[in-house]
Write a protein that holds these residues in place. Structure first.
Motif, PDB file in Angstrom:
ATOM      1  N   ILE A 179      23.741 -60.269  96.236  1.00 43.53           N
ATOM      2  CA  ILE A 179      24.921 -60.055  97.071  1.00 43.53           C
ATOM      3  C   ILE A 179      24.460 -59.271  98.298  1.00 43.53           C
ATOM      4  O   ILE A 179      23.866 -58.199  98.175  1.00 43.53           O
ATOM      5  N   VAL A 180      24.723 -59.840  99.475  1.00 42.79           N
ATOM      6  CA  VAL A 180      24.314 -59.235 100.740  1.00 42.79           C
ATOM      7  C   VAL A 180      25.566 -58.821 101.494  1.00 42.79           C
ATOM      8  O   VAL A 180      26.514 -59.597 101.617  1.00 42.79           O
ATOM      9  N   ASP A 181      25.577 -57.580 102.004  1.00 42.16           N
ATOM     10  CA  ASP A 181      26.737 -57.071 102.733  1.00 42.16           C
ATOM     11  C   ASP A 181      26.999 -57.912 103.983  1.00 42.16           C
ATOM     12  O   ASP A 181      26.111 -58.122 104.803  1.00 42.16           O
ATOM     13  N   GLY A 182      28.237 -58.429 104.108  1.00 44.49           N
ATOM     14  CA  GLY A 182      28.649 -59.167 105.288  1.00 44.49           C
ATOM     15  C   GLY A 182      28.216 -60.617 105.324  1.00 44.49           C
ATOM     16  O   GLY A 182      28.442 -61.312 106.305  1.00 44.49           O
ATOM     17  N   ILE A 183      27.577 -61.111 104.258  1.00 40.03           N
ATOM     18  CA  ILE A 183      27.084 -62.487 104.221  1.00 40.03           C
ATOM     19  C   ILE A 183      27.803 -63.242 103.100  1.00 40.03           C
ATOM     20  O   ILE A 183      28.089 -62.688 102.060  1.00 40.03           O
ATOM     21  N   ASN A 184      28.067 -64.534 103.332  1.00 38.94           N
ATOM     22  CA  ASN A 184      28.709 -65.409 102.348  1.00 38.94           C
ATOM     23  C   ASN A 184      30.064 -64.841 101.918  1.00 38.94           C
ATOM     24  O   ASN A 184      30.373 -64.728 100.746  1.00 38.94           O
ATOM     25  N   ILE A 185      30.882 -64.503 102.919  1.00 34.59           N
ATOM     26  CA  ILE A 185      32.195 -63.911 102.678  1.00 34.59           C
ATOM     27  C   ILE A 185      33.181 -64.996 102.253  1.00 34.59           C
ATOM     28  O   ILE A 185      33.240 -66.063 102.845  1.00 34.59           O
ATOM     29  N   SER A 186      33.955 -64.691 101.203  1.00 31.95           N
ATOM     30  CA  SER A 186      34.982 -65.590 100.701  1.00 31.95           C
ATOM     31  C   SER A 186      36.284 -64.801 100.605  1.00 31.95           C
ATOM     32  O   SER A 186      36.264 -63.609 100.324  1.00 31.95           O
ATOM     33  N   VAL A 231      17.434 -58.302 105.036  1.00 28.67           N
ATOM     34  CA  VAL A 231      17.087 -59.709 104.898  1.00 28.67           C
ATOM     35  C   VAL A 231      17.750 -60.566 105.973  1.00 28.67           C
ATOM     36  O   VAL A 231      18.714 -60.152 106.621  1.00 28.67           O
ATOM     37  N   VAL A 232      17.200 -61.786 106.154  1.00 28.61           N
ATOM     38  CA  VAL A 232      17.731 -62.799 107.058  1.00 28.61           C
ATOM     39  C   VAL A 232      18.074 -64.011 106.216  1.00 28.61           C
ATOM     40  O   VAL A 232      17.331 -64.380 105.307  1.00 28.61           O
ATOM     41  N   VAL A 233      19.220 -64.650 106.511  1.00 28.10           N
ATOM     42  CA  VAL A 233      19.632 -65.855 105.789  1.00 28.10           C
ATOM     43  C   VAL A 233      18.944 -67.057 106.429  1.00 28.10           C
ATOM     44  O   VAL A 233      18.984 -67.234 107.647  1.00 28.10           O
ATOM     45  N   LEU A 234      18.297 -67.896 105.600  1.00 29.67           N
ATOM     46  CA  LEU A 234      17.516 -69.028 106.094  1.00 29.67           C
ATOM     47  C   LEU A 234      18.327 -70.314 106.201  1.00 29.67           C
ATOM     48  O   LEU A 234      18.076 -71.132 107.086  1.00 29.67           O
ATOM     49  N   THR A 235      19.291 -70.526 105.280  1.00 34.61           N
ATOM     50  CA  THR A 235      20.070 -71.764 105.289  1.00 34.61           C
ATOM     51  C   THR A 235      21.525 -71.481 104.972  1.00 34.61           C
ATOM     52  O   THR A 235      21.861 -70.409 104.496  1.00 34.61           O
ATOM     53  N   GLY A 236      22.371 -72.472 105.233  1.00 33.05           N
ATOM     54  CA  GLY A 236      23.778 -72.363 104.884  1.00 33.05           C
ATOM     55  C   GLY A 236      24.643 -71.993 106.064  1.00 33.05           C
ATOM     56  O   GLY A 236      24.198 -71.943 107.211  1.00 33.05           O
ATOM     57  N   LYS A 237      25.903 -71.681 105.781  1.00 29.81           N
ATOM     58  CA  LYS A 237      26.875 -71.404 106.842  1.00 29.81           C
ATOM     59  C   LYS A 237      26.572 -70.101 107.582  1.00 29.81           C
ATOM     60  O   LYS A 237      26.995 -69.931 108.723  1.00 29.81           O
ATOM     61  N   ASP A 238      25.833 -69.189 106.959  1.00 31.94           N
ATOM     62  CA  ASP A 238      25.500 -67.904 107.582  1.00 31.94           C
ATOM     63  C   ASP A 238      24.062 -67.866 108.081  1.00 31.94           C
ATOM     64  O   ASP A 238      23.476 -66.797 108.211  1.00 31.94           O
ATOM     65  N   LYS A 239      23.462 -69.016 108.373  1.00 35.96           N
ATOM     66  CA  LYS A 239      22.067 -69.090 108.792  1.00 35.96           C
ATOM     67  C   LYS A 239      21.809 -68.206 110.014  1.00 35.96           C
ATOM     68  O   LYS A 239      22.577 -68.221 110.978  1.00 35.96           O
ATOM     69  N   GLY A 240      20.762 -67.395 109.942  1.00 33.78           N
ATOM     70  CA  GLY A 240      20.385 -66.515 111.047  1.00 33.78           C
ATOM     71  C   GLY A 240      21.007 -65.136 110.969  1.00 33.78           C
ATOM     72  O   GLY A 240      20.572 -64.228 111.666  1.00 33.78           O
ATOM     73  N   LYS A 241      22.024 -64.943 110.136  1.00 33.27           N
ATOM     74  CA  LYS A 241      22.660 -63.636 110.025  1.00 33.27           C
ATOM     75  C   LYS A 241      21.773 -62.685 109.237  1.00 33.27           C
ATOM     76  O   LYS A 241      20.968 -63.102 108.406  1.00 33.27           O
ATOM     77  N   GLU A 242      21.931 -61.396 109.513  1.00 34.70           N
ATOM     78  CA  GLU A 242      21.124 -60.370 108.861  1.00 34.70           C
ATOM     79  C   GLU A 242      22.022 -59.414 108.105  1.00 34.70           C
ATOM     80  O   GLU A 242      23.166 -59.197 108.484  1.00 34.70           O
TER      81      GLU A 242
END
Length: 101
Positions: free
Chosen positions: A36-43, A11-22
């Motif tokens: 939950i996407v691996d490597g995306i929206n890390i806290s 998947v590709v992130v469309l909005t937010g701080k990780d926009k454009g990441k895959e």
């Protein structure tokens, strides 16, 4: 309703701080409409040390809303997902290319 995004989809992130990441979907929660996407929206989570685990500041992938994700088609672009019948089986297909996912 059938799931448009499933575990293992790229998947590709469309909005937010990780926009454009895959990334790849690790898990989906249809009740809360999040994945939950691996490597995306890390806290960063601070955890205590236990007998088995080392404590400290541990990065953890947090859930992201399904509406902010789009599946990647064969060309690597974000696409919407449609459903069609192939024989007696319902399959997902990419709206941009028409390919079965």
């Amino acid at each position: 309703m059938a799931a448009k995004l499933r575990k293992g989809d790229k998947v590709v992130v469309l909005t937010g701080k990780d926009k454009g990441k895959e990334g790849t979907i690790a898990s989906v929660d249809p009740k809360s409409n999040k994945a939950i996407v691996d490597g995306i929206n890390i806290s960063i989570r601070a955890t205590r040390q236990t007998q088995t685990d080392q404590g400290g500041r541990i990065p953890k992938a947090m859930p992201i809303n399904l509406s902010n994700l789009a599946i990647k088609d064969a060309n690597g672009k974000a696409t919407r997902v449609g459903f069609k019948m192939e024989g007696d089986k319902k399959v997902r297909f990419a709206k941009t290319t028409g390919d079965v996912i």
